[in-house]
Design a protein around this motif. Sequence first.
Motif, PDB file in Angstrom:
ATOM      1  N   ASN A 164       0.760  -1.342  -0.141  1.00  7.29           N
ATOM      2  CA  ASN A 164      -0.014  -0.074  -0.001  1.00  7.29           C
ATOM      3  C   ASN A 164       0.887   1.459   0.062  1.00  7.29           C
ATOM      4  O   ASN A 164       1.512   1.560   1.121  1.00  7.29           O
ATOM      5  N   PRO A 165       0.972   1.917  -1.150  1.00  8.63           N
ATOM      6  CA  PRO A 165       1.959   2.995  -1.372  1.00  8.63           C
ATOM      7  C   PRO A 165       1.567   4.209  -0.521  1.00  8.63           C
ATOM      8  O   PRO A 165       0.496   4.435   0.151  1.00  8.63           O
ATOM      9  N   VAL A 166       2.533   5.111  -0.051  1.00  7.39           N
ATOM     10  CA  VAL A 166       2.360   5.972   0.599  1.00  7.39           C
ATOM     11  C   VAL A 166       2.478   7.617  -0.058  1.00  7.39           C
ATOM     12  O   VAL A 166       3.037   7.482  -1.285  1.00  7.39           O
ATOM     13  N   ILE A 167       1.906   8.451   0.510  1.00  3.33           N
ATOM     14  CA  ILE A 167       1.830   9.784  -0.036  1.00  3.33           C
ATOM     15  C   ILE A 167       3.014  10.598  -0.217  1.00  3.33           C
ATOM     16  O   ILE A 167       3.546  10.677   1.130  1.00  3.33           O
ATOM     17  N   ALA A 168       3.607  11.222  -0.928  1.00  2.00           N
ATOM     18  CA  ALA A 168       4.977  12.145  -0.482  1.00  2.00           C
ATOM     19  C   ALA A 168       4.350  13.776  -0.344  1.00  2.00           C
ATOM     20  O   ALA A 168       3.552  14.062  -1.396  1.00  2.00           O
ATOM     21  N   HIS A 169       4.562  14.372   0.802  1.00  6.46           N
ATOM     22  CA  HIS A 169       4.155  15.894   0.758  1.00  6.46           C
ATOM     23  C   HIS A 169       5.252  16.687   0.285  1.00  6.46           C
ATOM     24  O   HIS A 169       6.342  16.355   0.650  1.00  6.46           O
ATOM     25  N   VAL A 170       4.808  17.578  -0.344  1.00  6.67           N
ATOM     26  CA  VAL A 170       5.709  18.676  -1.063  1.00  6.67           C
ATOM     27  C   VAL A 170       5.137  20.056  -0.954  1.00  6.67           C
ATOM     28  O   VAL A 170       4.084  20.240  -0.906  1.00  6.67           O
ATOM     29  N   MET A 171       6.089  20.863  -0.844  1.00  9.19           N
ATOM     30  CA  MET A 171       5.629  22.487  -0.977  1.00  9.19           C
ATOM     31  C   MET A 171       5.164  22.874  -2.196  1.00  9.19           C
ATOM     32  O   MET A 171       3.863  23.377  -1.956  1.00  9.19           O
ATOM     33  N   SER A 172       5.559  22.175  -3.137  1.00  8.93           N
ATOM     34  CA  SER A 172       4.938  22.735  -4.702  1.00  8.93           C
ATOM     35  C   SER A 172       5.463  21.617  -5.704  1.00  8.93           C
ATOM     36  O   SER A 172       6.249  20.593  -5.214  1.00  8.93           O
ATOM     37  N   LEU A 173       4.799  21.681  -6.689  1.00  8.95           N
ATOM     38  CA  LEU A 173       4.936  20.577  -7.769  1.00  8.95           C
ATOM     39  C   LEU A 173       6.554  20.642  -8.192  1.00  8.95           C
ATOM     40  O   LEU A 173       7.226  19.521  -8.595  1.00  8.95           O
ATOM     41  N   ASN A 174       7.165  21.882  -7.989  1.00  7.90           N
ATOM     42  CA  ASN A 174       8.483  22.116  -8.489  1.00  7.90           C
ATOM     43  C   ASN A 174       9.516  21.314  -7.870  1.00  7.90           C
ATOM     44  O   ASN A 174      10.482  20.954  -8.348  1.00  7.90           O
ATOM     45  N   ASP A 175       8.904  20.850  -6.349  1.00  9.06           N
ATOM     46  CA  ASP A 175      10.115  20.458  -5.604  1.00  9.06           C
ATOM     47  C   ASP A 175      10.404  18.945  -6.144  1.00  9.06           C
ATOM     48  O   ASP A 175      11.339  18.397  -5.841  1.00  9.06           O
TER      49      ASP A 175
ATOM     50  N   GLU B  16      -0.237  18.057 -18.352  1.00  7.67           N
ATOM     51  CA  GLU B  16      -1.183  19.173 -18.444  1.00  7.67           C
ATOM     52  C   GLU B  16      -2.042  19.019 -17.335  1.00  7.67           C
ATOM     53  O   GLU B  16      -2.398  19.893 -16.488  1.00  7.67           O
ATOM     54  N   ALA B  17      -2.756  17.908 -16.934  1.00  2.00           N
ATOM     55  CA  ALA B  17      -3.951  17.710 -16.132  1.00  2.00           C
ATOM     56  C   ALA B  17      -3.226  17.946 -14.572  1.00  2.00           C
ATOM     57  O   ALA B  17      -3.879  18.611 -13.714  1.00  2.00           O
ATOM     58  N   ALA B  18      -1.817  17.399 -14.329  1.00  2.00           N
ATOM     59  CA  ALA B  18      -1.285  17.809 -13.064  1.00  2.00           C
ATOM     60  C   ALA B  18      -1.052  19.106 -12.793  1.00  2.00           C
ATOM     61  O   ALA B  18      -1.348  19.767 -11.579  1.00  2.00           O
ATOM     62  N   LYS B  19      -0.546  19.899 -13.677  1.00  2.00           N
ATOM     63  CA  LYS B  19      -0.321  21.390 -13.942  1.00  2.00           C
ATOM     64  C   LYS B  19      -1.682  22.057 -13.514  1.00  2.00           C
ATOM     65  O   LYS B  19      -1.800  22.919 -12.798  1.00  2.00           O
TER      66      LYS B  19
END
Length: 290
Positions: free
Chosen positions: A34-45, A54-57
Amino acid sequence: MAFPTETVYGLGGNALMSSAVKNIYSLKGRPADNPVIAHVMSLNDVAGDVIVNEAAKLLTDNFWPGPLTIVLARSHSCRICREASADTNTVALRSPKHPAARALLSAAGVPLAAPSANRSGKTSPTEARHVAESLGDEIMILDGGACEVGIESTVIDLSGDTPTLLRHGSITADMIVEKTGIRVVENKNAPKHSPGMLAKHYAPNLPLRLNAVDVKPEEALLAFGPDVPTGATAVLNLSETGNMSEAAHNLFAFMRRLDNGNYSAIAVMPIPDNGIGRAINDRLRRAALR
Ligand code: TXA
Ligand code: MG
């Protein structure tokens, strides 16, 4: 370390470090698939770690920081450890809004892998003391008060051709299409790699009796709305005014408060199955499985 987010408390560790993520799995008793979520400040990280489309952006422009998790394909040079992805080629990413979570992320300087800070399969923690009750002897807890949203983030898989909803949350498919034009398809086949969408989960110790329109004297009542059946010795009302966001905020905390040996079961009144009610009912159905 456990830390608050706007949804639920997370149990965080360096997402780039296998040993840290393995520790999280073992503390939670979480199945390795069961994979886990990686938390980030922004997608740039994590621009070099995942295949951004595009959908992600669009989704992150509109809903980050906030209670939305997106699943993207791993790049060849992905730094996020394999354990965080379990045996998939994808990574789940979320940028939390809670100031304490953001301060921690910024100080850490790395993505933080963080599942909900509860033992696997049990009720999610929305207050620091909920974390202490189940994991308190083993970890440090950053107390940021009660989580505002109260249920976990919406999870959308963007790694394939069709954006797919893997877990209902407070950001609904209607909100997504309205803001971005992206139509999210609900995954009806229990997805193998998103056990949050599978079977038993969020479970209290007592049985839950759903859609209760009456209550037995030995039951506790988890009520919703202004018209509450009489006869229960213990009643907690998720929202007397029938406000769904208030109900989501209270759901796990009230479930925990009623979950004790004084009662035979928790009777739960019907919750309308629209908007955030979809996410609430999803949690209730899984919590009721025995
Ligand atoms: O609100 C939240 O999302 C909270 C806070 C702490 O951010 N976290 C949380 O994590 O709920 P967790 O581990 O309890 O739930 C993560 C969900 C699970 O259903 C998991 O299967 C799914 O996300 N998931 C994680 N990585 C995935 C991936 N690569 N592909 C598909 N599903 C994934
Ligand atoms: Mg969880």
